[in-house]
Design an enzyme around this catalytic site. Sequence first.
Site, PDB file in Angstrom:
ATOM      1  CG  HIS A  56      -1.778  -1.161   1.388  1.00  0.00           C
ATOM      2  ND1 HIS A  56      -3.109  -1.129   1.030  1.00  0.00           N
ATOM      3  CD2 HIS A  56      -1.553  -2.417   1.848  1.00  0.00           C
ATOM      4  CE1 HIS A  56      -3.662  -2.319   1.260  1.00  0.00           C
ATOM      5  NE2 HIS A  56      -2.732  -3.124   1.764  1.00  0.00           N
ATOM      6  CG  PHE A  57       4.065   2.019  -2.452  1.00  0.00           C
ATOM      7  CD1 PHE A  57       4.383   1.347  -1.277  1.00  0.00           C
ATOM      8  CD2 PHE A  57       4.890   1.822  -3.555  1.00  0.00           C
ATOM      9  CE1 PHE A  57       5.483   0.496  -1.200  1.00  0.00           C
ATOM     10  CE2 PHE A  57       6.005   0.986  -3.481  1.00  0.00           C
ATOM     11  CZ  PHE A  57       6.303   0.321  -2.308  1.00  0.00           C
ATOM     12  NE  ARG A  58      -1.209   3.472   3.748  1.00  0.00           N
ATOM     13  CZ  ARG A  58      -2.007   2.460   4.063  1.00  0.00           C
ATOM     14  NH1 ARG A  58      -3.001   2.080   3.265  1.00  0.00           N
ATOM     15  NH2 ARG A  58      -1.849   1.823   5.199  1.00  0.00           N
ATOM     16  CG  HIS A 168      -8.832  -8.349   3.560  1.00  0.00           C
ATOM     17  ND1 HIS A 168      -8.036  -7.346   4.071  1.00  0.00           N
ATOM     18  CD2 HIS A 168      -9.342  -8.995   4.645  1.00  0.00           C
ATOM     19  CE1 HIS A 168      -8.077  -7.384   5.393  1.00  0.00           C
ATOM     20  NE2 HIS A 168      -8.872  -8.376   5.759  1.00  0.00           N
ATOM     21  CG  ASP A 276      -1.085  -6.245   4.056  1.00  0.00           C
ATOM     22  OD1 ASP A 276      -1.275  -5.219   3.366  1.00  0.00           O
ATOM     23  OD2 ASP A 276      -1.930  -6.694   4.847  1.00  0.00           O
TER      24      ASP A 276
HETATM   25  O1  DOR Z   1      -3.988  -3.987   8.238  1.00  0.00           O
HETATM   26  C1  DOR Z   1      -4.380  -3.649   7.139  1.00  0.00           C
HETATM   27  N1  DOR Z   1      -4.082  -2.438   6.647  1.00  0.00           N
HETATM   28  N2  DOR Z   1      -5.156  -4.476   6.423  1.00  0.00           N
HETATM   29  C2  DOR Z   1      -5.770  -4.068   5.298  1.00  0.00           C
HETATM   30  O2  DOR Z   1      -6.463  -4.844   4.697  1.00  0.00           O
HETATM   31  C3  DOR Z   1      -5.624  -2.686   4.808  1.00  0.00           C
HETATM   32  C4  DOR Z   1      -4.351  -2.128   5.289  1.00  0.00           C
HETATM   33  C5  DOR Z   1      -4.242  -0.658   5.065  1.00  0.00           C
HETATM   34  O3  DOR Z   1      -4.476  -0.216   3.930  1.00  0.00           O
HETATM   35  O4  DOR Z   1      -3.877   0.068   5.983  1.00  0.00           O
HETATM   36 ZN    ZN Z   2      -3.162  -5.060   2.334  1.00  0.00          ZN
END
Ligand code: DOR
Ligand code: ZN
Length: 405
Positions: A56-58, A168, A276
Amino acid sequence: MSVFEGKAWISKQGLVDVSIEVENGYISSVKKTSLEPKKEKAQGLILPAALDMHVHFRDPGYPHKEDWKTGSESAACGGVTAVVDMPNTNPFTSDISSFKDKEQIAKSKSIVDFGIGINVEENLTEQDWFGTVPAAFWKLYPYGISSDDYFRLAKEVLDKTKKPMVVHCEHPDYMYNNPLEKLSDHTENRLVAEEKCLASMPSSEYLHVAHLSTANGLKNLPPLSSTEVCPHHLLLNLDNCSSLDCKVDPPLRNVSDNTSLYDAYRNGKIPILASDHAPHTIEEKKSDTPPSGMPGVETMVPLMLQEVVENRLDLGRLVNSMAEAPATRLGLNRGRIEVGQPADLMFVDLNNTVKIDIDNLHSRSNWSPFEDWNAVFPHKVFRRGELISENSEVVSNSGGINLFD
Ligand code: DOR
Ligand code: ZN
C-alpha cells in the site's frame, strides 16, 4: 553491457559460480566460471530480487503516510525491485481514470517496477475496459459491504476474469468492532472471520488469498486457489507484539498459528511471501482509534534472510517464494537468473547480520514492529541491470515501469 560475477542462486541448480551478462537490462547469458574476478564481482551471493505483490504505497491520497517515492525507496533498499500496489488509495483505484492517474504517478516517482490492483466494485465485469486494462489483478475487500454482496461479487469476477482476483478474506458477518482496550481484543473481534470466509469462497484457479493468518484458514483454503503469507503472520504473535501498534488486518494470533503457517510456507503449500506493507504514522497508530496496518516492504527479505542464516528456512524456498512464485502467479516472466529474464538482482552477505534500525529505513511511517530484530539487508540491488540501492542508500530517482503494460 554489464557483467556480474559471483555465486548466484540458479533455479533448479542452487548456488553456482557464474558470470551473468546483461544487455539493455535483461540477462543475455549465464555462464559457469572459475571465478576470475572481472567487472561487478559480488561479495556474498547473487540472488533474484523480490517481487512483493502486496503493498500500500498510499499515493494518491495519503502522502503523509507514504508515496511512490518513499515506498519504492523502501522497497529497493529491502531487495524488492517490483511491487503491486493495492487500490485503497484516495480515490480508490476502481475505474480507468483512477487507474491511469495512479500509473502516471508511479511512472514519475517509483524507482522499482510495479503493477496496480483494481478494486472490485458493483458492475466491474460489465465495464468495457474489464478485459483490457493493464492491471495486475482485481482486489476484493470485506469492508463496508454485506456478506451477500461480497460473495456474489467474488463469484461474478471469478467467473469472468482472466487475471487473478486477490481477496482479503475475512467474512463480513464475523468482523466485529467491539472497542479495543488491548491488542487481543482486535484478534477476538475477528476470531473466526478468516476461516468462515474461506469456507464460503468459491474455488477457482483465479482466486488468490491474501495474507493468510490462521491455521484454520489454512485448512479451509478453497481448492485451486493460491495464497500468500506475510512475515508478521509468520514471526509475530500476541505475545511478542502485544501493543496496539501491532493492530493489523487480519490480526496477529498465537505461536501455534505462526508454526502452522510457517510449516505450510516451508513446504510450499503457501507458495508466496508478501509484505502487506501498510504504513501509518506513529501519531495515527498511537491515537484513540489506531488504524490497522504495519510497514514491511523493506524488512521482509532481510528478516527472511536471517531465517535462512538461523537454519529455519531453505535459501531456495525463500528465493522461490519472493521472486519466482509471485511472478508466475501474475503471469510475469521474471524471478530467475536465466537468459531472457530482467536483471533484477541483489547481492547479499549472509555473514552480515545487523539489527533493524528505524533510522536506516525509508518508509514515511517511521516505525517498525521489527525494530532491533536481526536481519540481513542486501548491499546492492539492481533493477533491470541498474543499481538502485547500495548499503541501504538510494542511488536512483526514477525508472519504474508498469510490468503489465
Ligand atoms: O492492516 C491492514 N491495513 N489491512 C488491510 O487490509 C488494509 C491495510 C491498510 O491499507 O492500511
Ligand atoms: Zn493489504
